[in-house]
Write a protein that holds these residues in place. Structure first.
Motif, PDB file in Angstrom:
ATOM      1  N   ASN A   1      -4.284   0.133  13.743  1.00  0.00           N
ATOM      2  CA  ASN A   1      -5.482  -0.722  13.847  1.00  0.00           C
ATOM      3  C   ASN A   1      -5.190  -2.186  13.504  1.00  0.00           C
ATOM      4  OD1 ASN A   1      -4.981  -0.287  11.197  1.00  0.00           O
ATOM      5  ND2 ASN A   1      -7.119   0.022  10.584  1.00  0.00           N
ATOM      6  N   ASP A   2      -4.064  -2.467  12.865  1.00  0.00           N
ATOM      7  CA  ASP A   2      -3.717  -3.858  12.531  1.00  0.00           C
ATOM      8  C   ASP A   2      -2.718  -4.357  13.568  1.00  0.00           C
ATOM      9  OD1 ASP A   2      -2.878  -6.285  11.537  1.00  0.00           O
ATOM     10  OD2 ASP A   2      -2.596  -5.573   9.475  1.00  0.00           O
ATOM     11  N   LYS A   3      -3.221  -5.168  14.491  1.00  0.00           N
ATOM     12  CA  LYS A   3      -2.389  -5.585  15.626  1.00  0.00           C
ATOM     13  C   LYS A   3      -1.581  -6.849  15.324  1.00  0.00           C
ATOM     14  CE  LYS A   3      -3.613  -2.804  19.248  1.00  0.00           C
ATOM     15  NZ  LYS A   3      -4.410  -1.761  18.620  1.00  0.00           N
ATOM     16  N   GLY A   4      -1.666  -7.352  14.090  1.00  0.00           N
ATOM     17  CA  GLY A   4      -0.858  -8.525  13.744  1.00  0.00           C
ATOM     18  C   GLY A   4      -1.274  -9.747  14.524  1.00  0.00           C
TER      19      GLY A   4
ATOM     20  N   ALA B   1       0.865  -9.091  24.410  1.00  0.00           N
ATOM     21  CA  ALA B   1       2.305  -9.230  24.140  1.00  0.00           C
ATOM     22  C   ALA B   1       2.553  -9.459  22.651  1.00  0.00           C
ATOM     23  CB  ALA B   1       2.877 -10.382  24.948  1.00  0.00           C
ATOM     24  N   ASP B   2       1.520  -9.832  21.914  1.00  0.00           N
ATOM     25  CA  ASP B   2       1.663 -10.088  20.476  1.00  0.00           C
ATOM     26  C   ASP B   2       1.317  -8.873  19.614  1.00  0.00           C
ATOM     27  OD1 ASP B   2       2.439 -12.679  20.946  1.00  0.00           O
ATOM     28  OD2 ASP B   2       0.413 -13.490  20.784  1.00  0.00           O
ATOM     29  N   ALA B   3       1.149  -7.703  20.253  1.00  0.00           N
ATOM     30  CA  ALA B   3       0.779  -6.500  19.494  1.00  0.00           C
ATOM     31  C   ALA B   3       1.843  -6.186  18.456  1.00  0.00           C
ATOM     32  CB  ALA B   3       0.607  -5.313  20.438  1.00  0.00           C
ATOM     33  N   TYR B   4       1.425  -5.980  17.236  1.00  0.00           N
ATOM     34  CA  TYR B   4       2.296  -5.625  16.099  1.00  0.00           C
ATOM     35  C   TYR B   4       3.357  -6.688  15.806  1.00  0.00           C
ATOM     36  CZ  TYR B   4       0.115  -1.266  17.472  1.00  0.00           C
ATOM     37  OH  TYR B   4      -0.803  -0.331  17.845  1.00  0.00           O
ATOM     38  N   VAL B   5       3.099  -7.908  16.233  1.00  0.00           N
ATOM     39  CA  VAL B   5       4.022  -9.000  15.892  1.00  0.00           C
ATOM     40  C   VAL B   5       3.606  -9.577  14.538  1.00  0.00           C
ATOM     41  CG1 VAL B   5       4.742 -11.355  16.480  1.00  0.00           C
ATOM     42  CG2 VAL B   5       4.669  -9.570  18.259  1.00  0.00           C
ATOM     43  N   PHE B   6       4.580  -9.698  13.654  1.00  0.00           N
ATOM     44  CA  PHE B   6       4.326 -10.253  12.322  1.00  0.00           C
ATOM     45  C   PHE B   6       5.352 -11.328  12.007  1.00  0.00           C
ATOM     46  CE2 PHE B   6       2.287  -6.162  12.300  1.00  0.00           C
ATOM     47  CZ  PHE B   6       1.079  -6.425  11.661  1.00  0.00           C
ATOM     48  N   ARG B   7       4.970 -12.218  11.107  1.00  0.00           N
ATOM     49  CA  ARG B   7       5.957 -13.191  10.645  1.00  0.00           C
ATOM     50  C   ARG B   7       6.950 -12.476   9.733  1.00  0.00           C
ATOM     51  NH1 ARG B   7       4.937 -16.235   5.692  1.00  0.00           N
ATOM     52  NH2 ARG B   7       5.653 -14.153   5.193  1.00  0.00           N
TER      53      ARG B   7
ATOM     54  N   ALA C   1       8.278  -4.375  -4.423  1.00  0.00           N
ATOM     55  CA  ALA C   1       7.719  -3.163  -3.798  1.00  0.00           C
ATOM     56  C   ALA C   1       6.216  -3.105  -4.099  1.00  0.00           C
ATOM     57  CB  ALA C   1       8.408  -1.921  -4.363  1.00  0.00           C
ATOM     58  N   PRO C   2       5.415  -2.413  -3.309  1.00  0.00           N
ATOM     59  CA  PRO C   2       5.787  -1.707  -2.083  1.00  0.00           C
ATOM     60  C   PRO C   2       5.948  -2.664  -0.893  1.00  0.00           C
ATOM     61  CG  PRO C   2       3.444  -1.449  -2.480  1.00  0.00           C
ATOM     62  CD  PRO C   2       3.992  -2.211  -3.654  1.00  0.00           C
ATOM     63  N   TYR C   3       6.601  -2.151   0.170  1.00  0.00           N
ATOM     64  CA  TYR C   3       7.050  -3.002   1.263  1.00  0.00           C
ATOM     65  C   TYR C   3       6.196  -2.893   2.525  1.00  0.00           C
ATOM     66  CZ  TYR C   3      10.892  -3.322  -1.927  1.00  0.00           C
ATOM     67  OH  TYR C   3      11.616  -3.527  -3.067  1.00  0.00           O
ATOM     68  N   PHE C   4       6.384  -3.891   3.349  1.00  0.00           N
ATOM     69  CA  PHE C   4       5.756  -4.073   4.664  1.00  0.00           C
ATOM     70  C   PHE C   4       4.288  -4.499   4.504  1.00  0.00           C
ATOM     71  CE2 PHE C   4       9.135  -0.844   5.693  1.00  0.00           C
ATOM     72  CZ  PHE C   4      10.008  -1.782   6.205  1.00  0.00           C
ATOM     73  N   HIS C   5       3.721  -4.981   5.605  1.00  0.00           N
ATOM     74  CA  HIS C   5       2.343  -5.495   5.503  1.00  0.00           C
ATOM     75  C   HIS C   5       1.387  -4.361   5.130  1.00  0.00           C
ATOM     76  CE1 HIS C   5       2.219  -4.088   9.747  1.00  0.00           C
ATOM     77  NE2 HIS C   5       0.968  -3.810   9.446  1.00  0.00           N
ATOM     78  N   SER C   6       1.830  -3.128   5.408  1.00  0.00           N
ATOM     79  CA  SER C   6       1.001  -1.974   5.063  1.00  0.00           C
ATOM     80  C   SER C   6       1.196  -1.565   3.609  1.00  0.00           C
ATOM     81  CB  SER C   6       1.388  -0.793   5.957  1.00  0.00           C
ATOM     82  OG  SER C   6       2.797  -0.562   5.856  1.00  0.00           O
ATOM     83  N   GLY C   7       2.248  -2.035   2.968  1.00  0.00           N
ATOM     84  CA  GLY C   7       2.550  -1.634   1.596  1.00  0.00           C
ATOM     85  C   GLY C   7       2.798  -0.134   1.488  1.00  0.00           C
ATOM     86  N   ALA C   8       3.256   0.485   2.585  1.00  0.00           N
ATOM     87  CA  ALA C   8       3.353   1.953   2.617  1.00  0.00           C
ATOM     88  C   ALA C   8       4.663   2.486   2.055  1.00  0.00           C
ATOM     89  CB  ALA C   8       3.169   2.447   4.058  1.00  0.00           C
ATOM     90  N   VAL C   9       5.650   1.637   1.842  1.00  0.00           N
ATOM     91  CA  VAL C   9       6.986   2.115   1.470  1.00  0.00           C
ATOM     92  C   VAL C   9       7.383   1.560   0.102  1.00  0.00           C
ATOM     93  CG1 VAL C   9       9.433   2.063   2.115  1.00  0.00           C
ATOM     94  CG2 VAL C   9       7.683   2.298   3.888  1.00  0.00           C
TER      95      VAL C   9
END
Ligand code: HEC
Ligand code: HEC
Length: 350
Positions: free
Chosen positions: A254-257, A266-272, A283-291
Motif C-alpha cells: 500500500n506504500d507506493k513510495g 514507473a515510480d512504484a516502490y521507489v524510495f530515496r 534497527a529496525p530497517y527499511f521504510h517499513s521497519g520490518a527487519v
C-alpha cells in the motif's frame, strides 16, 4: 654458502609477498576512494542559513521542545532520540494521541549530507524538512500559528530569536524556527571519525581483515551503485525490488513510495536510498521497519536490488564492514527550556 643462498631466497620471497600484499591493500583503498569520501569534520556551509552559535543554541532548544507539539508531549527528539543514534527504535513511530506513523523514523544523524530528506525525498533541505513534523497530524499535530503563538508567549524565546536572527524585523517566525533547528542538526548531529573514515583517510589498520573483506564484497557486488558518496546513500532514488520485490511484510504494497508523490507508475516502490552511516545502531530497517537483523537486511538487499544470494560468510563480512560506519556519536548536553507565564496557551489547545 648454502645458508646464505637460503637466506637470500627467503628474503626475495618475503619481499615479493609483502609487495603483493601491500599493493592489494592499496588497491582496496584506492577503489574505495573512488566510491566514498570521509565525513567532513566540520559542518558544511549553509549559504541560505548561515550557522551561528546563537542559531544553533536556539535550534537545540527547539529540537527538544515538546511545546512545539499540540499535546506538549512530542519533540523532534521523541522520534529521533540523539541518545539512540537519532532514531526511536520502533518499526513505526508513535505520535499525537498514540497514532502510528506510516513509516520507520530514519536517523537525523548526518541527514545534512543527504541530498534530499524523507524516504521519498519530498523535502529538499533540512530547513524545509523541519517544517513538516510540527504540523503533521500523526506526529506533533500543531499548527504553524499555534507553534509561533506558543513560542511568542515565552519571553526567553523572543530574546533567543532576536539574537539568532539579528537583522530581521520580525524574527520569531515558523520559517526561522525551522532554520534554527536545521542549523542545530547541521552543526551538531554529525558523526565523523568512524573507522571507515579513518581508513579512507589512509589508516589501513582502521578496518579489520573481515571488514576489508566486507568492503570488497560491498564494492564487487555493486551495493555501491546506490550506496556511495559521503553518506553511502541519501543521494539517489531506486525501486525497492529492482530484481525481486521483497515480501509484503518488508515492502507493504500500500506504500507506493515516490509514486504517491508523482502519480507516475514507473515510480512504484521507489524510495530515496538511506544513508548507511551508523546503520548498526539504527534497527529496525527499511521504510517499513520490518527487519531487526542487519544481516537479514543485507541479504534482502542483495536479493531484491542485485538478484544475488549471499553466503553466510559474505553476509557476516558485509555486516562487519557496515559496523565500521559507526562514527563518533554527538554528545549533546540537554538544553534547559524556559518556563512560560501561567497565562499562556495550554496543552491540547488550538
Ligand atoms: C512522531 C515521530 C516524529 C517526530 C515527532 C519527528 N519526526 Fe522526523 N521523521 C519521522 C518519520 C517517521 C520520518 C520519515 C517519514 C517519511 O519519510 O515519510 C521522519 C523523517 C525525518 C528526517 C529525514 C531524514 C532522512 O533520512 O530522510 C529528518 C531530518 C527529521 N525527520 C527531522 C525531524 C525534526 C527536526 C523534527 C522536529 C521538528 C522531527 N523530525 C519530528 C518521525 C518523526
Ligand atoms: C539499486 C539500488 C540499491 C542497491 C544496489 C543496494 N541498495 Fe541498499 N537500499 C536501497 C534502497 C532504495 C533502500 C531503502 C529501501 C526501503 O526501505 O524502501 C536501501 C536500504 C538498505 C539498508 C537499510 C537501511 C536502513 O536504514 O533501513 C541496508 C542495510 C542496505 N540498503 C544495504 C545494502 C547492501 C549491503 C547492498 C549490497 C548487497 C545494497 N544495499 C544494495 C538501494 C540499494
Amino acid at each position: 654458502m648454502k645458508l646464505t643462498r637460503l637466506f637470500f631466497f627467503f628474503l626475495t620471497y618475503l619481499t615479493v609477498f609483502l609487495t603483493a600484499f601491500s599493493v592489494q591493500a592499496d588497491d582496496l583503498l584506492r577503489e574505495a576512494r573512488d566510491y566514498f569520501s570521509p565525513l567532513p569534520e566540520k559542518a558544511p556551509a549553509r549559504p541560505d542559513n548561515p550557522i551561528t552559535p546563537e542559531k544553533v543554541a536556539l535550534g537545540k532548544m527547539l529540537y527538544f521542545e515538546p511545546r512545539l507539539s499540540k499535546s506538549w508531549v512530542f519533540s523532534c527528539n521523541s522520534c529521533h532520540n540523539v541518545a539512540t543514534a537519532g532514531v526511536d527504535m520502533r518499526p513505526k513511530s508513535i505520535g499525537h494521541r498514540w497514532q502510528l506513523g506510516g513509516r520507520n523514523s530514519p536517523t537525523v544523524l548526518n541527514a545534512v549530507f543527504n541530498e534530499s530528506q524523507f524516504w521519498d525525498g519530498r523535502a529538499e533541505t533540512l530547513e524545509e524538512q523541519a517544517k513538516g513534523p510540527i504540523t503533521n497530524p500523526v506526529e506533533m499535530a500543531h499548527s504553524e500559528e499555534m507553534a509561533v503563538k506558543t513560542l511568542s508567549a515565552i519571553p526567553a524565546y523572543v530574546e533567543r530569536f532576536k539574537a539568532a536572527f539579528p537583522d530581521e524585523q520580525n524574527p520569531l517566525t515558523y520559517t526561522n524556527a525551522a532554520k534554527a533547528i536545521a542549523a542545530f542538526e547541521a552543526a551538531e548531529l554529525r558523526t565523523p571519525d568512524a573507522p571507515f573514515d579513518q581508513y579512507l583517510k589512509g589508516d589501513t589498520n582502521a578496518l579489520t581483515a573481515q571488514q576489508k573483506r566486507g568492503l570488497r564484497a560491498f564494492m564487487d557486488y555493486g551495493c555501491t551503485a546506490c550506496h556511495s558518496g559521503v553518506n553511502l546513500g541519501g543521494n539517489g532514488f531506486f525501486r525497492f525490488g529492482v530484481f525481486n520485490l521483497p515480501d509484503e511484510q518488508v515492502l507493504p504494497r500500500n506504500d507506493k513510495g515516490l509514486q504517491d508523490l508523482t502519480g507516475d507508475e514507473a515510480d512504484a516502490y521507489v524510495f530515496r536510498t538511506p544513508t548507511l552511516r551508523n546503520v548498526a545502531l539504527t534497527a529496525p530497517y527499511f521504510h517499513s521497519g520490518a527487519v531487526w537483523d542487519l544481516g537479514e537486511a543485507v541479504r534482502i538487499m542483495a536479493e531484491s536490488q542485485l538478484g544475488e544470494t549471499l553466503t553466510n560468510n559474505e553476509v557476516a563480512d558485509i555486516v562487519a564492514f557496515l559496523e565500521s560506519l559507526t562514527g563518533k556519536q554527538p554528545e549533546i548536553a540537554l538544553p534547559v527550556l524556559p518556563i512560560g507565564p501561567a497565562t499562556m496557551n495550554k496543552p491540547d489547545e488550538g
